[in-house]
Design a protein around this motif. Structure first.
Motif, PDB file in Angstrom:
ATOM      1  N   LYS A  18     -21.289  14.676 -29.808  1.00 64.09           N
ATOM      2  CA  LYS A  18     -22.617  14.069 -29.941  1.00 64.09           C
ATOM      3  C   LYS A  18     -22.475  12.600 -29.556  1.00 64.09           C
ATOM      4  CE  LYS A  18     -26.579  14.008 -33.076  1.00 64.09           C
ATOM      5  NZ  LYS A  18     -27.117  14.507 -34.365  1.00 64.09           N
ATOM      6  N   SER A  65     -32.190  13.810 -26.893  1.00 63.28           N
ATOM      7  CA  SER A  65     -33.226  13.455 -27.841  1.00 63.28           C
ATOM      8  C   SER A  65     -33.203  11.931 -27.978  1.00 63.28           C
ATOM      9  CB  SER A  65     -33.016  14.136 -29.200  1.00 63.28           C
ATOM     10  OG  SER A  65     -31.798  13.696 -29.774  1.00 63.28           O
ATOM     11  N   GLU A  79     -27.052  15.615 -27.667  1.00 61.98           N
ATOM     12  CA  GLU A  79     -26.750  16.436 -28.848  1.00 61.98           C
ATOM     13  C   GLU A  79     -25.388  17.118 -28.733  1.00 61.98           C
ATOM     14  OE1 GLU A  79     -28.446  16.481 -31.536  1.00 61.98           O
ATOM     15  OE2 GLU A  79     -30.268  15.441 -30.918  1.00 61.98           O
ATOM     16  N   SER A  80     -25.078  17.616 -27.553  1.00 56.31           N
ATOM     17  CA  SER A  80     -23.779  18.256 -27.303  1.00 56.31           C
ATOM     18  C   SER A  80     -23.445  17.989 -25.836  1.00 56.31           C
ATOM     19  CB  SER A  80     -23.864  19.758 -27.582  1.00 56.31           C
ATOM     20  OG  SER A  80     -22.642  20.381 -27.281  1.00 56.31           O
TER      21      SER A  80
END
Lengths: 115, 114
Positions: A18, A65, A79-80
């Motif tokens: 992240k 995001s 996020e990943s």
């Protein structure tokens, strides 16, 4: 003069991590933007925000995001992280209070490499 | 949906020569911007064009806007090496009425050689 500061110039992360990219502006501007810049593709808008806690998707929001808890700070979150997110990331701010035609002011960019 | 196309994408020119970079956009855009980016650096605003027939000049660079033709041009006069950079045009985006969204062209990489 407007100052838009991105926290890192260069960043290396691993697949699946992240990742947080931070951007701070010092002029109380309402509107802030995150772009990615890739060779031959120009700048593409990922997300933008026109007020605290407000966000809108841009053209390529998938896999990203954002967070805007304070007016001066706009964070981009992977996020990943994946290798296809290796890119130059640019943050921008604009003062809409002076009229909607003001140019955007850009930070120096963060060159992110995902291994 | 607004699309912005620049040409050429690469431009190699000799010092002292003149040239023009073209920026076409696909739908109505009420504002057009030109930016400059030096290698490894951020984007710097050059010009903001807001109305048909608008012309702005700064040094050896002159930008113009023809809203009927949906065309903006960036003209370089008597190029010097210091003008070597990538130049972007950008138009007001479709959703950005009050948010200042921009749609960027892919950029023109200008190299001025002695």
């Amino acid at each position: 003069d407007v100052k838009v500061t991105q926290s890192s110039r260069y960043l290396v992360k691993r697949t699946g991590e992240k990742v947080f990219l931070e951007c701070v502006q010092d002029m109380d501007h309402e509107n802030m933007f995150w772009y990615r810049q890739d060779p031959g593709l120009g700048l593409r808008l990922i997300y933008f925000s026109y007020d605290v806690k407000m966000k809108e998707k841009g053209d390529i929001p998938e896999g990203y995001s954002v967070s805007r808890e304070k007016k001066e700070r706009f964070s981009l979150i992977l996020e990943s992280a994946s290798t296809n997110q290796t890119s130059m990331y640019l943050c921008a701010a604009v003062d809409q209070g002076r009229g909607r035609n003001q140019p955007q002011h850009f930070g120096d960019g963060t060159r992110l490499s995902i291994l | 949906e607004l699309k912005v196309e620049q040409n050429p994408l690469f431009l190699s020119m000799q010092e002292g020569k003149n040239y023009t970079i073209y920026c076409n956009y696909s739908t109505t855009s009420d504002r057009l911007y030109w930016y400059r980016q030096d290698p490894g650096k951020s984007l710097e605003s050059l010009f903001v064009l807001l109305s048909n027939g608008a012309v702005k000049q700064e040094g050896r660079l002159m930008a113009s806007l023809d809203t009927k033709a949906r065309l903006s041009t960036l003209h370089i006069t008597a190029a010097v090496h210091d003008l070597s950079a990538t130049y972007f045009c950008a138009g007001g985006g479709p959703t950005g009425g009050s948010q200042g969204n921009l749609i960027f062209g892919k950029g023109t990489k200008l190299s001025v050689k002695p």
